[in-house]
Design a protein around this motif. Structure first.
Motif, PDB file in Angstrom:
ATOM      1  N   ILE A   1       8.268   0.808  -0.189  1.00  0.00           N
ATOM      2  CA  ILE A   1       8.968  -0.059  -1.141  1.00  0.00           C
ATOM      3  C   ILE A   1       7.996  -1.040  -1.805  1.00  0.00           C
ATOM      4  CG2 ILE A   1      10.686  -1.917  -1.286  1.00  0.00           C
ATOM      5  CD1 ILE A   1      12.263  -0.394   0.938  1.00  0.00           C
TER       6      ILE A   1
ATOM      7  N   SER B   1       0.817  -1.226   0.000  1.00  0.00           N
ATOM      8  CA  SER B   1       0.000   0.000   0.000  1.00  0.00           C
ATOM      9  C   SER B   1       0.846   1.269   0.000  1.00  0.00           C
ATOM     10  CB  SER B   1      -0.943   0.002   1.207  1.00  0.00           C
ATOM     11  OG  SER B   1      -0.203  -0.029   2.417  1.00  0.00           O
TER      12      SER B   1
ATOM     13  N   TYR C   1      14.740  -3.692  15.744  1.00  0.00           N
ATOM     14  CA  TYR C   1      14.442  -3.928  14.325  1.00  0.00           C
ATOM     15  C   TYR C   1      15.493  -4.857  13.719  1.00  0.00           C
ATOM     16  CZ  TYR C   1      14.288  -2.725   9.314  1.00  0.00           C
ATOM     17  OH  TYR C   1      14.252  -2.763   7.948  1.00  0.00           O
TER      18      TYR C   1
ATOM     19  N   ASN D   1       7.688  -8.419   1.461  1.00  0.00           N
ATOM     20  CA  ASN D   1       8.228  -7.076   1.710  1.00  0.00           C
ATOM     21  C   ASN D   1       7.720  -6.462   3.001  1.00  0.00           C
ATOM     22  OD1 ASN D   1       9.045  -4.123   0.910  1.00  0.00           O
ATOM     23  ND2 ASN D   1       6.813  -4.065   1.202  1.00  0.00           N
TER      24      ASN D   1
ATOM     25  N   LYS E   1      15.179  -8.442  11.652  1.00  0.00           N
ATOM     26  CA  LYS E   1      15.604  -8.585  10.256  1.00  0.00           C
ATOM     27  C   LYS E   1      16.728  -9.622  10.145  1.00  0.00           C
ATOM     28  CE  LYS E   1      13.945  -6.419   7.228  1.00  0.00           C
ATOM     29  NZ  LYS E   1      12.686  -6.603   6.462  1.00  0.00           N
TER      30      LYS E   1
ATOM     31  N   ASP F   1      -4.442  -8.430   7.386  1.00  0.00           N
ATOM     32  CA  ASP F   1      -3.455  -8.164   8.430  1.00  0.00           C
ATOM     33  C   ASP F   1      -2.609  -9.435   8.545  1.00  0.00           C
ATOM     34  OD1 ASP F   1      -1.951  -7.907  10.717  1.00  0.00           O
ATOM     35  OD2 ASP F   1      -3.561  -6.992  11.893  1.00  0.00           O
TER      36      ASP F   1
ATOM     37  N   THR G   1      10.690   6.291   3.044  1.00  0.00           N
ATOM     38  CA  THR G   1       9.309   5.809   3.183  1.00  0.00           C
ATOM     39  C   THR G   1       8.790   6.292   4.545  1.00  0.00           C
ATOM     40  OG1 THR G   1       9.857   3.796   4.399  1.00  0.00           O
ATOM     41  CG2 THR G   1       9.973   3.666   1.984  1.00  0.00           C
TER      42      THR G   1
ATOM     43  N   SER H   1       8.635   4.686   7.050  1.00  0.00           N
ATOM     44  CA  SER H   1       9.454   4.126   8.124  1.00  0.00           C
ATOM     45  C   SER H   1      10.291   5.216   8.805  1.00  0.00           C
ATOM     46  CB  SER H   1      10.412   3.061   7.568  1.00  0.00           C
ATOM     47  OG  SER H   1       9.705   1.934   7.142  1.00  0.00           O
ATOM     48  N   TRP H   2      10.536   6.325   8.079  1.00  0.00           N
ATOM     49  CA  TRP H   2      11.393   7.384   8.611  1.00  0.00           C
ATOM     50  C   TRP H   2      10.591   8.481   9.293  1.00  0.00           C
ATOM     51  CZ3 TRP H   2      16.558   7.179   9.118  1.00  0.00           C
ATOM     52  CH2 TRP H   2      17.184   6.102   8.491  1.00  0.00           C
TER      53      TRP H   2
ATOM     54  N   THR I   1      15.843   3.974   2.942  1.00  0.00           N
ATOM     55  CA  THR I   1      14.980   4.267   1.792  1.00  0.00           C
ATOM     56  C   THR I   1      13.855   5.180   2.269  1.00  0.00           C
ATOM     57  OG1 THR I   1      15.490   2.037   0.967  1.00  0.00           O
ATOM     58  CG2 THR I   1      13.645   3.202  -0.060  1.00  0.00           C
TER      59      THR I   1
ATOM     60  N   ARG J   1      -3.129  -3.819   4.904  1.00  0.00           N
ATOM     61  CA  ARG J   1      -4.342  -3.680   5.725  1.00  0.00           C
ATOM     62  C   ARG J   1      -5.238  -2.547   5.242  1.00  0.00           C
ATOM     63  NH1 ARG J   1      -1.099  -2.784  11.139  1.00  0.00           N
ATOM     64  NH2 ARG J   1      -0.151  -1.419   9.575  1.00  0.00           N
ATOM     65  N   THR J   2      -4.645  -1.533   4.589  1.00  0.00           N
ATOM     66  CA  THR J   2      -5.404  -0.310   4.286  1.00  0.00           C
ATOM     67  C   THR J   2      -6.037  -0.387   2.901  1.00  0.00           C
ATOM     68  OG1 THR J   2      -3.727   0.837   5.603  1.00  0.00           O
ATOM     69  CG2 THR J   2      -5.256   2.213   4.339  1.00  0.00           C
TER      70      THR J   2
HETATM   71  N1  LIG Z   1      12.584   2.244   4.535  1.00  0.00           N
HETATM   72  C1  LIG Z   1      13.818   1.839   4.793  1.00  0.00           C
HETATM   73  O1  LIG Z   1      14.736   2.644   5.111  1.00  0.00           O
HETATM   74  C2  LIG Z   1      14.149   0.371   4.676  1.00  0.00           C
HETATM   75  C3  LIG Z   1      15.508   0.000   4.600  1.00  0.00           C
HETATM   76  C4  LIG Z   1      15.840  -1.338   4.491  1.00  0.00           C
HETATM   77  C5  LIG Z   1      14.845  -2.298   4.451  1.00  0.00           C
HETATM   78  N2  LIG Z   1      13.538  -1.916   4.540  1.00  0.00           N
HETATM   79  C6  LIG Z   1      12.516  -2.982   4.488  1.00  0.00           C
HETATM   80  O2  LIG Z   1      11.657  -2.750   3.396  1.00  0.00           O
HETATM   81  C7  LIG Z   1      10.359  -3.261   3.692  1.00  0.00           C
HETATM   82  C8  LIG Z   1       9.328  -2.170   3.448  1.00  0.00           C
HETATM   83  O3  LIG Z   1       9.647  -1.074   4.271  1.00  0.00           O
HETATM   84  P1  LIG Z   1       8.992   0.371   4.028  1.00  0.00           P
HETATM   85  O4  LIG Z   1       9.925   1.352   4.610  1.00  0.00           O
HETATM   86  O5  LIG Z   1       8.541   0.491   2.620  1.00  0.00           O
HETATM   87  O6  LIG Z   1       7.726   0.259   5.001  1.00  0.00           O
HETATM   88  P2  LIG Z   1       6.428   1.188   5.143  1.00  0.00           P
HETATM   89  O7  LIG Z   1       6.513   2.382   4.274  1.00  0.00           O
HETATM   90  O8  LIG Z   1       6.201   1.344   6.592  1.00  0.00           O
HETATM   91  O9  LIG Z   1       5.297   0.232   4.547  1.00  0.00           O
HETATM   92  C9  LIG Z   1       5.020  -0.964   5.195  1.00  0.00           C
HETATM   93  C10 LIG Z   1       3.997  -1.721   4.368  1.00  0.00           C
HETATM   94  O10 LIG Z   1       3.646  -2.904   5.096  1.00  0.00           O
HETATM   95  C11 LIG Z   1       2.235  -2.923   5.297  1.00  0.00           C
HETATM   96  N3  LIG Z   1       1.937  -3.541   6.591  1.00  0.00           N
HETATM   97  C12 LIG Z   1       2.332  -3.117   7.814  1.00  0.00           C
HETATM   98  N4  LIG Z   1       1.842  -3.909   8.771  1.00  0.00           N
HETATM   99  C13 LIG Z   1       1.115  -4.878   8.119  1.00  0.00           C
HETATM  100  C14 LIG Z   1       0.347  -5.971   8.558  1.00  0.00           C
HETATM  101  N5  LIG Z   1       0.206  -6.289   9.867  1.00  0.00           N
HETATM  102  N6  LIG Z   1      -0.279  -6.741   7.625  1.00  0.00           N
HETATM  103  C15 LIG Z   1      -0.165  -6.437   6.312  1.00  0.00           C
HETATM  104  N7  LIG Z   1       0.553  -5.415   5.838  1.00  0.00           N
HETATM  105  C16 LIG Z   1       1.179  -4.638   6.741  1.00  0.00           C
HETATM  106  C17 LIG Z   1       1.838  -1.447   5.257  1.00  0.00           C
HETATM  107  O11 LIG Z   1       0.486  -1.300   4.870  1.00  0.00           O
HETATM  108  P3  LIG Z   1      -0.754  -1.145   5.884  1.00  0.00           P
HETATM  109  O12 LIG Z   1      -0.299  -0.238   6.997  1.00  0.00           O
HETATM  110  O13 LIG Z   1      -1.813  -0.605   5.005  1.00  0.00           O
HETATM  111  O14 LIG Z   1      -1.043  -2.532   6.332  1.00  0.00           O
HETATM  112  C18 LIG Z   1       2.729  -0.924   4.153  1.00  0.00           C
HETATM  113  O15 LIG Z   1       2.183  -1.227   2.889  1.00  0.00           O
HETATM  114  C19 LIG Z   1      10.411  -3.748   5.134  1.00  0.00           C
HETATM  115  O16 LIG Z   1      10.612  -5.134   5.145  1.00  0.00           O
HETATM  116  C20 LIG Z   1      11.622  -3.030   5.710  1.00  0.00           C
HETATM  117  O17 LIG Z   1      12.224  -3.765   6.762  1.00  0.00           O
HETATM  118  C21 LIG Z   1      13.178  -0.605   4.627  1.00  0.00           C
END
Ligand SMILES: NC(=O)c1ccc[n+]([C@@H]2O[C@H](COP(=O)([O-])OP(=O)(O)OC[C@H]3O[C@@H](n4cnc5c(N)ncnc54)[C@H](OP(=O)(O)O)[C@@H]3O)[C@@H](O)[C@H]2O)c1
Length: 205
Positions: A12, A9, A134, A69, A138, A53, A169, A171-172, A167, A32-33
């Motif tokens: 990444i 949603s 975290y 992911n 991981k 979820d 997103t 997350s930050w 990255t 979920r959204t």
């Molecule tokens: N951003 C970074 O700096 C970074 C760096 C290295 C690795 N990563 C990895 O990349 C991946 C994606 O990270 P991101 O930063 O893109 O995350 P994000 O922007 O927080 O997005 C997380 C995604 O997961 C979904 N999600 C969360 N809880 C869920 C649940 N209980 N059931 C189903 N879906 C769920 C969220 O959608 P809903 O809330 O709608 O469910 C959203 O689509 C992760 O595995 C993270 O560890 C990220």
């Protein structure tokens, strides 16, 4: 060709959904959204939303490409008072992916082809103190991935662990992003290349 992408949603996962849809894949986008998934579908009609979820349910189905992911990040050490980030992260970052692998990989194995992509993190190489909770989840996912890689070896099913650095997103949301931060689209392009060019093993960006 069809692909299932968890956490599609935003961030990444969403970039992956858009990139694979543009490349001609039928994409099952899990999150979920519902509103965000519907909005994604409006711009990419080959995307099929799957509202779930992943901490409480496990999607099933037969896919050519499985992209695990969805992940949760919040800053936090293991002993931080008040908030148990490790406990909060465990169900999604570890258990949900374990359940998804058990549910989604058998059909790939039966057919003898397909590609599993797991989104790891550079945090498993270099975990700063505020990322211990975290990083620990991981790292566990990385070990699970290495086990799946061994078990799938010779089956015809390819496996890749894509390990991005920071990255930009949601997350930050609670922190100041570093200046050299990646864009989600760059990670998504790499994920697509892994599948189309057959890149396997751990791939960093
Ligand atoms: N951003 C970074 O700096 C970074 C760096 C290295 C690795 N990563 C990895 O990349 C991946 C994606 O990270 P991101 O930063 O893109 O995350 P994000 O922007 O927080 O997005 C997380 C995604 O997961 C979904 N999600 C969360 N809880 C869920 C649940 N209980 N059931 C189903 N879906 C769920 C969220 O959608 P809903 O809330 O709608 O469910 C959203 O689509 C992760 O595995 C993270 O560890 C990220």
């Amino acid at each position: 060709m069809n692909a299932i992408i968890t956490g599609a949603s935003r961030g990444i996962g969403r970039a992956c959904a858009e990139t694979f849809a543009v490349a001609g894949y039928r994409v099952t986008a899990v999150a979920r959204t519902e509103a965000q998934l519907r909005e994604l579908q409006r711009s990419h009609p080959t995307v099929e939303p799957l509202v779930a979820d992943l901490t409480v349910s496990v999607p099933t189905g037969i896919y050519d490409v499985v992209i695990l992911n969805a992940g949760y990040y919040a800053p936090g050490g293991l002993l931080d008072p008040g908030r148990d980030v490790f406990g909060e992260s465990w169900e999604l970052n570890v258990m949900a992916n374990h359940r998804l692998a058990r549910a989604l990989l058998p059909p790939l194995l039966e057919r003898g082809h397909g590609h599993l992509v797991v989104i790891g993190s550079s945090a498993t190489d270099d975990t700063s103190a505020h990322m211990t909770a975290y990083g620990a989840t991981k790292k566990c996912l990385r070990i699970l991935y290495e086990g799946w890689e061994r078990e799938l070896k010779g089956s015809g099913v390819r496996t890749t662990l894509v390990a991005p650095g920071a990255t930009l997103t949601s997350s930050w949301a609670e922190e100041t992003p570093p200046p050299n931060i990646l864009q989600p689209a760059a990670v998504a392009e790499l994920v697509l290349r892994c599948v189309t060019e057959g890149l396997t093993g751990r791939v960093t960006i």
